[in-house]
Scaffold this motif. Structure first.
Motif, PDB file in Angstrom:
ATOM      1  N   GLY A  17      47.086  21.592   7.436  1.00  0.00           N
ATOM      2  CA  GLY A  17      47.853  20.407   7.772  1.00  0.00           C
ATOM      3  C   GLY A  17      48.846  20.009   6.702  1.00  0.00           C
ATOM      4  N   LEU A  18      49.479  18.863   6.919  1.00  0.00           N
ATOM      5  CA  LEU A  18      50.459  18.354   5.979  1.00  0.00           C
ATOM      6  C   LEU A  18      49.777  17.506   4.926  1.00  0.00           C
ATOM      7  CD1 LEU A  18      53.194  17.289   8.545  1.00  0.00           C
ATOM      8  CD2 LEU A  18      52.986  19.448   7.309  1.00  0.00           C
ATOM      9  N   ASP A  66      29.322   4.294  11.365  1.00  0.00           N
ATOM     10  CA  ASP A  66      29.209   5.712  11.003  1.00  0.00           C
ATOM     11  C   ASP A  66      30.598   6.333  10.934  1.00  0.00           C
ATOM     12  OD1 ASP A  66      26.409   5.984  10.735  1.00  0.00           O
ATOM     13  OD2 ASP A  66      26.182   5.960  12.910  1.00  0.00           O
ATOM     14  N   GLN A  67      30.758   7.288  10.022  1.00  0.00           N
ATOM     15  CA  GLN A  67      32.081   7.834   9.748  1.00  0.00           C
ATOM     16  C   GLN A  67      32.089   9.358   9.776  1.00  0.00           C
ATOM     17  OE1 GLN A  67      34.291   6.013   6.499  1.00  0.00           O
ATOM     18  NE2 GLN A  67      32.824   4.319   6.420  1.00  0.00           N
ATOM     19  N   ILE A  68      33.284   9.912  10.006  1.00  0.00           N
ATOM     20  CA  ILE A  68      33.493  11.356   9.984  1.00  0.00           C
ATOM     21  C   ILE A  68      33.542  11.831   8.540  1.00  0.00           C
ATOM     22  CG2 ILE A  68      35.072  13.230  10.576  1.00  0.00           C
ATOM     23  CD1 ILE A  68      36.081  11.456  12.901  1.00  0.00           C
ATOM     24  N   LEU A  69      32.811  12.905   8.239  1.00  0.00           N
ATOM     25  CA  LEU A  69      32.798  13.498   6.902  1.00  0.00           C
ATOM     26  C   LEU A  69      33.620  14.781   6.815  1.00  0.00           C
ATOM     27  CD1 LEU A  69      29.006  13.057   6.041  1.00  0.00           C
ATOM     28  CD2 LEU A  69      30.915  11.565   5.400  1.00  0.00           C
ATOM     29  N   SER A  70      33.688  15.514   7.927  1.00  0.00           N
ATOM     30  CA  SER A  70      34.475  16.751   7.928  1.00  0.00           C
ATOM     31  C   SER A  70      34.820  17.128   9.357  1.00  0.00           C
ATOM     32  CB  SER A  70      33.718  17.904   7.247  1.00  0.00           C
ATOM     33  OG  SER A  70      32.513  18.185   7.919  1.00  0.00           O
ATOM     34  N   ILE A  71      35.936  17.865   9.479  1.00  0.00           N
ATOM     35  CA  ILE A  71      36.430  18.316  10.779  1.00  0.00           C
ATOM     36  C   ILE A  71      36.683  19.816  10.686  1.00  0.00           C
ATOM     37  CG2 ILE A  71      38.201  18.051  12.563  1.00  0.00           C
ATOM     38  CD1 ILE A  71      38.964  15.379  11.227  1.00  0.00           C
ATOM     39  N   GLY A  72      36.152  20.573  11.631  1.00  0.00           N
ATOM     40  CA  GLY A  72      36.419  22.004  11.702  1.00  0.00           C
ATOM     41  C   GLY A  72      36.884  22.369  13.095  1.00  0.00           C
ATOM     42  N   TYR A  85      41.314  25.284  11.463  1.00  0.00           N
ATOM     43  CA  TYR A  85      41.592  24.063  10.719  1.00  0.00           C
ATOM     44  C   TYR A  85      40.283  23.554  10.121  1.00  0.00           C
ATOM     45  CZ  TYR A  85      42.484  19.131   9.738  1.00  0.00           C
ATOM     46  OH  TYR A  85      42.573  17.912   9.123  1.00  0.00           O
ATOM     47  N   TYR A  86      40.359  23.118   8.868  1.00  0.00           N
ATOM     48  CA  TYR A  86      39.180  22.492   8.263  1.00  0.00           C
ATOM     49  C   TYR A  86      39.639  21.441   7.275  1.00  0.00           C
ATOM     50  CZ  TYR A  86      34.902  21.667   5.668  1.00  0.00           C
ATOM     51  OH  TYR A  86      33.829  21.046   5.074  1.00  0.00           O
ATOM     52  N   SER A  87      38.987  20.297   7.308  1.00  0.00           N
ATOM     53  CA  SER A  87      39.275  19.260   6.325  1.00  0.00           C
ATOM     54  C   SER A  87      38.032  18.431   6.058  1.00  0.00           C
ATOM     55  CB  SER A  87      40.388  18.332   6.823  1.00  0.00           C
ATOM     56  OG  SER A  87      40.663  17.316   5.848  1.00  0.00           O
ATOM     57  N   LEU A  88      37.784  18.165   4.799  1.00  0.00           N
ATOM     58  CA  LEU A  88      36.856  17.110   4.438  1.00  0.00           C
ATOM     59  C   LEU A  88      37.558  15.773   4.674  1.00  0.00           C
ATOM     60  CD1 LEU A  88      35.540  18.593   1.072  1.00  0.00           C
ATOM     61  CD2 LEU A  88      34.340  18.563   3.273  1.00  0.00           C
ATOM     62  N   VAL A  89      36.772  14.702   4.734  1.00  0.00           N
ATOM     63  CA  VAL A  89      37.324  13.371   4.990  1.00  0.00           C
ATOM     64  C   VAL A  89      36.810  12.423   3.902  1.00  0.00           C
ATOM     65  CG1 VAL A  89      37.481  11.470   6.630  1.00  0.00           C
ATOM     66  CG2 VAL A  89      37.405  13.839   7.469  1.00  0.00           C
ATOM     67  N   ARG A  90      37.710  11.655   3.327  1.00  0.00           N
ATOM     68  CA  ARG A  90      37.348  10.757   2.228  1.00  0.00           C
ATOM     69  C   ARG A  90      36.214   9.808   2.626  1.00  0.00           C
ATOM     70  NH1 ARG A  90      38.944   8.393  -2.569  1.00  0.00           N
ATOM     71  NH2 ARG A  90      38.913   6.121  -2.665  1.00  0.00           N
ATOM     72  N   PHE A  91      35.214   9.742   1.757  1.00  0.00           N
ATOM     73  CA  PHE A  91      34.056   8.872   1.963  1.00  0.00           C
ATOM     74  C   PHE A  91      33.550   8.482   0.586  1.00  0.00           C
ATOM     75  CE2 PHE A  91      29.452   8.201   2.917  1.00  0.00           C
ATOM     76  CZ  PHE A  91      29.596   7.202   3.870  1.00  0.00           C
ATOM     77  N   ILE A  92      33.490   7.185   0.298  1.00  0.00           N
ATOM     78  CA  ILE A  92      33.190   6.734  -1.062  1.00  0.00           C
ATOM     79  C   ILE A  92      31.806   6.101  -1.186  1.00  0.00           C
ATOM     80  CG2 ILE A  92      35.611   6.432  -1.666  1.00  0.00           C
ATOM     81  CD1 ILE A  92      35.291   3.437  -1.159  1.00  0.00           C
ATOM     82  N   GLU A  93      31.037   6.141  -0.105  1.00  0.00           N
ATOM     83  CA  GLU A  93      29.685   5.603  -0.150  1.00  0.00           C
ATOM     84  C   GLU A  93      28.689   6.747  -0.343  1.00  0.00           C
ATOM     85  OE1 GLU A  93      28.990   3.069   3.237  1.00  0.00           O
ATOM     86  OE2 GLU A  93      31.122   2.521   3.317  1.00  0.00           O
ATOM     87  N   HIS A 195      27.864  23.185   9.309  1.00  0.00           N
ATOM     88  CA  HIS A 195      29.145  23.070   8.614  1.00  0.00           C
ATOM     89  C   HIS A 195      30.180  22.946   9.728  1.00  0.00           C
ATOM     90  CE1 HIS A 195      32.853  24.370   6.634  1.00  0.00           C
ATOM     91  NE2 HIS A 195      32.273  24.132   5.459  1.00  0.00           N
ATOM     92  N   ALA A 196      31.108  21.982   9.615  1.00  0.00           N
ATOM     93  CA  ALA A 196      32.005  21.714  10.733  1.00  0.00           C
ATOM     94  C   ALA A 196      32.746  22.959  11.196  1.00  0.00           C
ATOM     95  CB  ALA A 196      32.994  20.609  10.354  1.00  0.00           C
TER      96      ALA A 196
END
Length: 233
Positions: A17-18, A66-72, A85-93, A195-196
């Motif tokens: 992605g961009l 609840d939140q998304i942690l990764s997308i595959g 496509y694969y991306s981790l997703v920002r999560f600070i908790e 794993h996503a």
């Protein structure tokens, strides 16, 4: 193409992605228009480009925090794997311990990952208006519906195909529900589970198997899939 060749193809070039920048609302508006007009139900299943995807999340209820942690995701046409496509997703908790153990994700990986809106926008740029496929898709649908409304103020309009649609027709006596069991039932080696991207690859292989099975039954389009499902109680 055999299963080993199919799985090898799944490890090809990966779309990431961009990077950075504000949300591309012009793209999102264009995507919404395309989704409203795109006709996919009459395209032969073995010629239909689909995006097979999976989400790893902190739980099952996006409306309760609840939140998304990764997308595959895997872009595939029939047995032809076109991109990933694969991306981790920002999560600070703190990641729930069970989720952390199951997925192997760690807080240190996620703190500098793309923000949720950015990761999801990149996923939409990867998928375009192609139909989405997921294994027992209600989980993915809930999160993508919530995210579309929250981040883009738009409905989630992608056609979402559940793998259960396929095996309810082609394999009605299949007693299995879990992805790994369905894969083993179809002689698909199970690797990268929880794993996503790994789960997306497994689901893509499962999709290819059932497209072939349905074709042999004379069920060759999504329209025919929906017609056949309507007769199953």
């Amino acid at each position: 193409m055999g299963f080993n060749d199919f799985m090898k193809n799944l490890s090809g070039n990966r779309f990431t992605g961009l990077q950075g920048g504000r949300h591309d609302m012009a793209f999102m508006r264009s995507l919404q228009r395309d989704l409203k007009t795109k006709q996919t139900t009459s395209i032969p299943l073995n010629e239909l480009q689909v995006i097979v995807f999976d989400l790893e999340t902190t739980g099952f209820h996006p409306d309760k925090g609840d939140q998304i942690l990764s997308i595959g995701a895997v872009k595939v046409t029939g047995r032809l794997v076109e991109d990933e496509y694969y991306s981790l997703v920002r999560f600070i908790e703190e990641i729930p311990p069970l989720v952390k153990e199951l997925t192997g994700l760690d807080e240190s990986e996620l703190v500098n990952a793309p923000e949720p809106a950015e990761a999801i926008e990149q996923f939409f740029k990867f998928s375009g208006a192609s139909p989405l496929v997921a294994h027992h898709a209600s989980h993915e649908k809930a999160f993508m519906t919530y995210a579309s409304r929250k981040y883009f103020r738009s409905p989630f309009l992608h056609r979402l195909i559940d793998t259960s649609f396929m095996y309810r027709i082609a394999d009605p006596d299949n007693p299995y529900v879990r992805l790994e069991d369905c894969c083993e039932h179809n002689q698909i080696p199970v690797t990268g589970r929880h794993h996503a991207l790994g789960d997306a690859r497994l689901t893509a292989a499962l999709w290819a198997v059932y497209v072939e099975k349905l074709q042999k039954m004379g069920v060759t389009t999504l329209s025919q899939v929906y017609e056949r499902l309507a007769t199953i109680r």
